[in-house]
Design a protein around this motif. Sequence first.
Motif: not given
Length: 647
Positions: A180-206
Amino acid sequence: MTLSNLVIRNLKKNIKYYYLYIFALVFSVALYFSFVTLQYDPSMDAAGNTMKGAAAIKAASVLLVAIVSIFLLYANTIFIKRRGKEIGLFQLIGMTKSRIFRLLTLENFILYFLSIVIGIFIGFSFSKVTVMILFKVTGITAITKLHFSTEALVQTVIVFCVIYVFIMLMNYIFIKRQTILSLFRITSSTQARVKKMSVWEIIIGIVGIVFIISGYFISSKLFSGSFQTMNMLFMAMISILSLVIIGTYLFYKGSVSFLFNLIRKKKNGYININQVLSLSSIMFRMKSNSILLTIITSVSALAIGLLCLSYISYYSAEKTAKETVPADFTFAHSEDAEAFSKLLNKQEIAYKEERIPVIQADFNVKDILNDIPGESTLDSTKMQLPVISEEYVKGVSLSKEEVAFTRYSSALEKFINLKSKGTISILVNGSSLSLNYVGQKDLFLIPYTFTSGGLPTVIVDSSVFHLLEKNMDESIQTPSNIYIGIHINKDHEIAAANKLYQQLSLENSSSISRYDRIQTQKEMMGLTMFIVGFLGLTFLITSGCILYFKQMDEGEEEKYTYTILRKLGYTQNDLLNGIKIKQLFNFGIPLLVGLLHSYFAVQSGWFFFGTELWAPMFIVMGLYAVLYSIFGILSVAFYKKIIADAL
């Protein structure tokens, strides 16, 4: 409340979310039923001697089932998760998981099989149109009638019943595993927001951008001579495929966020409401959907590329035939040409006949030939080419020391690149006769039967031709040393003349009807284009629906955000303008990347399929883009309703 009443209430409540799912299901059933009907249509049997496409249609129907199955299973996963909170509430009020499963099964049964019935009816209604389209693109003349196939009905019902069983199995596993608890969390879960990109994400992007550009660069050099052996060519193709697919995944995983982060930094953090609703959302949504978007982009590129190549061949059929068969009808023996001429005279069909003596000779063309890419069996010091005299070519005058070449196959032009001037030698009785090469003439004079499939024809002075005629090497001559071409004066009489040609008992393969050659190519490529178009349209609709469903999910999650923004004083138009930009990116980025992938794929080897590139490619890509854009417009309309209901 009884189970049936609960089902009816839930259907009324959730129908606003299911309407596009129902449309896609109806469309899939209609498309599949009308496609399968082709296998059992009597008019196809009537055209059986003209077209052998049953095996291709059966294979395509299997692919069609795979596309539809994946879509329906994926769509069901989205919708069952959307109803997680509702399922949790049912459990809170005392309903067992078995009863909830029966409820969902009954709901799906009503929607699913009602959609199947409607889809079969629509598919039957348009089955005749489908056959007519197939006959039109393949150039087949046959009478079509509206025909209901019980075999197609049984096959369609079986296929979609099997898919329904898998959908119910997925629902059962989902309900069984969730608390029951997981069913209520399915629709309310959000994606994590980060304020700044990590070096690894910048490398992946390039790296993602570099991989895609590298794949494009290698594809542009594929047949330019950079890869000298077949093994190198094969490895280059594998590298292109790997770089582009991995690069596409990394592009969605990091490159989009990287590029949008650069835009945001350029503005020093001061972004307006439109950019908040578009850029900020896209940066993180595409990262989580990177695998799905990579699959959609790659398959879209494959579908567009195959459709472009088949349409290039179809579109170029007449021009290609005119290059390889200059006359309407070609004969290598006088008796065959005379028999055909008698039939034309009897039917009073006006024509013009030309006869050109052709000699095969060995040439040393090393001085005027650029390097041939890849492994080639072509010996530039002893190349066999057809020779004709200048007296049979209008507007060409050569001296005894001069020689000219005609145009040759578009595909061969990519491999055999001639210089503008130089010296060539004719091998005559063990000795060598040197001539000055004066360039190419924009002409196609004799058919491919004399040119080894598309090599250039050599034009020489009449005295040189007579010298070759006296000293020709009998071992390399074609069965006939004369080309006889018959040109029909009026274009509208060519079809009638071709019927007369078919009445002749010509066992010699050197006799050619250009009309038959065009029809054969259009028939073959028209069937390919029809099948690829059918599969491409199915994938277009299903992938567009999947992206639309994802936007529905995001819209529901962000509804609270719109409520806050409305309370802060932003108008519906303010929010809607940001949403329009967001949907432009959501649907535009996968579309643009898919079009770029297909463009570079087509550009690397289109010349093997025909003589025209830009017109057929722009037509296919333009049509695909317009149809794809419809889902973006529908998404904007959905968000408009979400924003209107925010307060």
